[in-house]
Structure formats: C-alpha cells, structure tokens
Design a protein around this motif. Structure first.
Motif, mmCIF file in Angstrom:
data_model
loop_
_atom_site.group_PDB
_atom_site.id
_atom_site.type_symbol
_atom_site.label_atom_id
_atom_site.label_comp_id
_atom_site.label_asym_id
_atom_site.label_seq_id
_atom_site.Cartn_x
_atom_site.Cartn_y
_atom_site.Cartn_z
ATOM 1 N N ILE A 178 -29.624 -129.526 -59.509
ATOM 2 C CA ILE A 178 -30.604 -130.558 -59.865
ATOM 3 C C ILE A 178 -30.303 -131.843 -59.105
ATOM 4 O O ILE A 178 -31.215 -132.479 -58.570
ATOM 5 N N GLU A 179 -29.031 -132.204 -59.005
ATOM 6 C CA GLU A 179 -28.647 -133.400 -58.243
ATOM 7 C C GLU A 179 -29.020 -133.261 -56.769
ATOM 8 O O GLU A 179 -29.362 -134.245 -56.105
ATOM 9 N N ALA A 180 -28.998 -132.035 -56.263
ATOM 10 C CA ALA A 180 -29.361 -131.777 -54.860
ATOM 11 C C ALA A 180 -30.873 -131.765 -54.645
ATOM 12 O O ALA A 180 -31.335 -131.656 -53.511
ATOM 13 N N PRO A 239 -35.814 -128.551 -58.450
ATOM 14 C CA PRO A 239 -36.436 -128.723 -59.767
ATOM 15 C C PRO A 239 -35.873 -127.696 -60.749
ATOM 16 O O PRO A 239 -35.633 -126.536 -60.388
ATOM 17 N N GLU A 240 -35.647 -128.114 -61.983
ATOM 18 C CA GLU A 240 -35.037 -127.227 -62.981
ATOM 19 C C GLU A 240 -35.792 -125.909 -63.110
ATOM 20 O O GLU A 240 -35.178 -124.847 -63.262
ATOM 21 N N GLU A 241 -37.111 -125.960 -63.039
ATOM 22 C CA GLU A 241 -37.912 -124.735 -63.194
ATOM 23 C C GLU A 241 -37.818 -123.809 -61.972
ATOM 24 O O GLU A 241 -38.304 -122.691 -62.002
ATOM 25 N N GLN A 242 -37.176 -124.277 -60.917
ATOM 26 C CA GLN A 242 -37.004 -123.465 -59.708
ATOM 27 C C GLN A 242 -35.560 -122.961 -59.562
ATOM 28 O O GLN A 242 -35.154 -122.538 -58.492
ATOM 29 N N LEU A 258 -37.704 -126.005 -52.559
ATOM 30 C CA LEU A 258 -36.265 -125.989 -52.731
ATOM 31 C C LEU A 258 -35.992 -125.167 -53.989
ATOM 32 O O LEU A 258 -36.453 -125.504 -55.082
ATOM 33 N N LEU A 259 -35.278 -124.054 -53.833
ATOM 34 C CA LEU A 259 -34.995 -123.137 -54.920
ATOM 35 C C LEU A 259 -33.488 -123.058 -55.129
ATOM 36 O O LEU A 259 -32.714 -123.292 -54.198
ATOM 37 N N GLY A 260 -33.058 -122.700 -56.333
ATOM 38 C CA GLY A 260 -31.635 -122.603 -56.613
ATOM 39 C C GLY A 260 -31.285 -121.317 -57.323
ATOM 40 O O GLY A 260 -32.128 -120.700 -57.979
ATOM 41 N N LEU A 265 -31.631 -112.997 -59.366
ATOM 42 C CA LEU A 265 -31.620 -112.973 -57.906
ATOM 43 C C LEU A 265 -32.824 -112.211 -57.370
ATOM 44 O O LEU A 265 -33.479 -112.648 -56.422
ATOM 45 N N THR A 266 -33.149 -111.099 -58.008
ATOM 46 C CA THR A 266 -34.314 -110.311 -57.592
ATOM 47 C C THR A 266 -35.593 -111.140 -57.729
ATOM 48 O O THR A 266 -36.440 -111.141 -56.834
ATOM 49 N N ALA A 267 -35.722 -111.878 -58.846
ATOM 50 C CA ALA A 267 -36.907 -112.727 -59.055
ATOM 51 C C ALA A 267 -36.961 -113.832 -58.005
ATOM 52 O O ALA A 267 -38.034 -114.117 -57.452
ATOM 53 N N LEU A 268 -35.816 -114.460 -57.723
ATOM 54 C CA LEU A 268 -35.756 -115.516 -56.715
ATOM 55 C C LEU A 268 -36.205 -114.998 -55.357
ATOM 56 O O LEU A 268 -37.054 -115.605 -54.693
#
Length: 75
Positions: free
Chosen positions: A25-27, A30-33, A4-6, A51-54
């Motif tokens: 985070i509530e969803a 993980p903060e690091e993601q 799960l990424l944000g 966005l490019t890194a994601l």
C-alpha cells in the motif's frame, strides 16, 4: 500505463502478512488490487488461488509487486 497490482503470501495461519500489505500500500498498490494466499511455500504455484487470480487478471502493461518473496514461479 497499466495497473499496479500486489501479491502477498504467508506460510502459516499464525502469520497474517500485515507488514507485506502495508509495504505494498505504501508503494502505491490499491488495497483492492492486492492478492493473498495463506499456504505453505512447498505448494505448487498452480495450487495458489490468489496467485492464479492475480495472473488471470493482470495485463501486459500492469506491474506486479511482491514483497519479500524468496521464490517466484507462475502456474
């Protein structure tokens, strides 16, 4: 099952995106993601390093959550 990424983007330096971070985070993201960009929405998607890194990190089975975005365009 994938990760799960944000993604969070704010337009100006006086915006900090904390509400977006908190919602992701509530969803369950993980903060690091959580990937972040602080720049104008007028910038081309290719000019968004977060966005490019994601998109470079995400795999087929991953889920990307974006809070409150009015437009989505991949580089």
């Amino acid at each position: 099952m994938g990760l799960l990424l944000g993604y969070v983007r704010v337009s100006t330096t006086d915006q900090h995106g904390q509400m977006q971070f908190d919602a992701l985070i509530e969803a369950g993201v993980p903060e690091e993601q959580i990937y972040f960009d602080q720049l104008s929405g007028a910038k081309a998607a290719k000019d968004r390093p977060g966005l490019t890194a994601l998109l470079g990190y995400a795999r087929r089975d991953d889920t990307v959550l974006v809070y409150g975005s009015t437009a989505w365009a991949a580089p």
